[in-house]
Design a protein around this motif. Sequence first.
Motif, PDB file in Angstrom:
ATOM      1  N   ALA A  77      20.354  -0.172   1.774  1.00  0.00           N
ATOM      2  CA  ALA A  77      21.429  -0.566   2.455  1.00  0.00           C
ATOM      3  C   ALA A  77      22.357  -1.207   1.463  1.00  0.00           C
ATOM      4  O   ALA A  77      23.691  -1.138   1.871  1.00  0.00           O
ATOM      5  CB  ALA A  77      20.595  -1.973   3.282  1.00  0.00           C
ATOM      6  N   ALA A 103      24.396   1.646   0.174  1.00  0.00           N
ATOM      7  CA  ALA A 103      25.253   2.207   1.218  1.00  0.00           C
ATOM      8  C   ALA A 103      26.403   1.419   1.391  1.00  0.00           C
ATOM      9  O   ALA A 103      27.445   1.983   1.820  1.00  0.00           O
ATOM     10  CB  ALA A 103      24.367   2.576   2.448  1.00  0.00           C
ATOM     11  N   ARG A 119      22.451   6.451   5.885  1.00  0.00           N
ATOM     12  CA  ARG A 119      23.132   5.057   6.328  1.00  0.00           C
ATOM     13  C   ARG A 119      24.701   5.168   6.020  1.00  0.00           C
ATOM     14  O   ARG A 119      25.262   4.809   6.997  1.00  0.00           O
ATOM     15  CB  ARG A 119      22.467   3.879   5.337  1.00  0.00           C
ATOM     16  CG  ARG A 119      21.203   3.441   5.527  1.00  0.00           C
ATOM     17  CD  ARG A 119      21.063   2.391   4.492  1.00  0.00           C
ATOM     18  NE  ARG A 119      19.533   1.589   5.202  1.00  0.00           N
ATOM     19  CZ  ARG A 119      19.548   0.425   5.865  1.00  0.00           C
ATOM     20  NH1 ARG A 119      20.599   0.068   6.344  1.00  0.00           N
ATOM     21  NH2 ARG A 119      18.557   0.065   6.080  1.00  0.00           N
TER      22      ARG A 119
END
Length: 315
Positions: free
Chosen positions: A106, A109, A161
């Motif tokens: 996360a 990304a 992502r």
Amino acid sequence: MSTAQTKPVVLVTAADLAPQALALLDDFEIVFAGRQPTEDEIVALCETHKPAAIIVRYGKVNARIMDAAVGLQVISKHGSGIDVIDQEAAAQRGIAVRAAVGANAAAVAEHAWAQILACAKAVPSLDQRMRAGHWDKSTHKSVELDGRTLGLIGLGAIGKRVAAIGLAFGMRVLAYDPFAKSAPDEVTLVDLDTLYASSDVISLHCPLTDSNRRMVNRAAFARFKRRAILVNTARGGLIDEAALIDALADGTLRCAALDSFDVEPMIVPHPFRDIANLILSPHIGGVSDAAYVNMGTRAASNVIAVLDARAQATH
């Protein structure tokens, strides 16, 4: 285990580790190597403490370090990229290598998108111009991403992502990944030439290997769609840095953003520092508040899993 002296040692190639990770490693003695330790410093600590495990945050782990750590059983990366570990040397010595796969997906990304948007919307240069007293409203035009094509090299946890966010922006999303058996809905797997020729934005999300080192070179830039944006939050070795400088100068690229470099920390002075359409960050894409905990706990869990499995195998 009753005393600290009987605890197996985990050497951390950094000055800190998330408290949640340290809690998992309560049955171990933790030795910190300090901020960005040198190879000699790590070797000396290995000779002194004979760690059963090394958690790698900064620096590389080569055969010399492995040989200095008598009894070393596992090298666990505080992150997903294990190119900093000599995997062949580890295999020859029976040392397990583990990565915290997906733990910082996360964070990386999000940083990739911060860089894409900074390039497309000229955020750093507009900020600098404003601070210098300019008002460029009548002359500036940013790049609108809606309807443009995003090309991803690598479609793992991070790439997926980045793809999802691209789709949310209304982009067409292409991906090249020779290991992907399928792609998410609305993401099209293509060959590399098609991706280069079609993409308005190209973002790198693949590991660095001997086969793809400097894959983005002069020949690759010659196949790029003109005035594309290039973002690299993966590994610096994927890009030929001299070719990148020329591509930024001759208009092949509108802008580029880098979070990783051939040599880290980036050498000073460096020609990158003088390029206006190049955005730089110090390999911090995967460093967020949540990722720090996720990577630490995953790295610690990987150490425990390997050592427990080997202990059970000997009984």
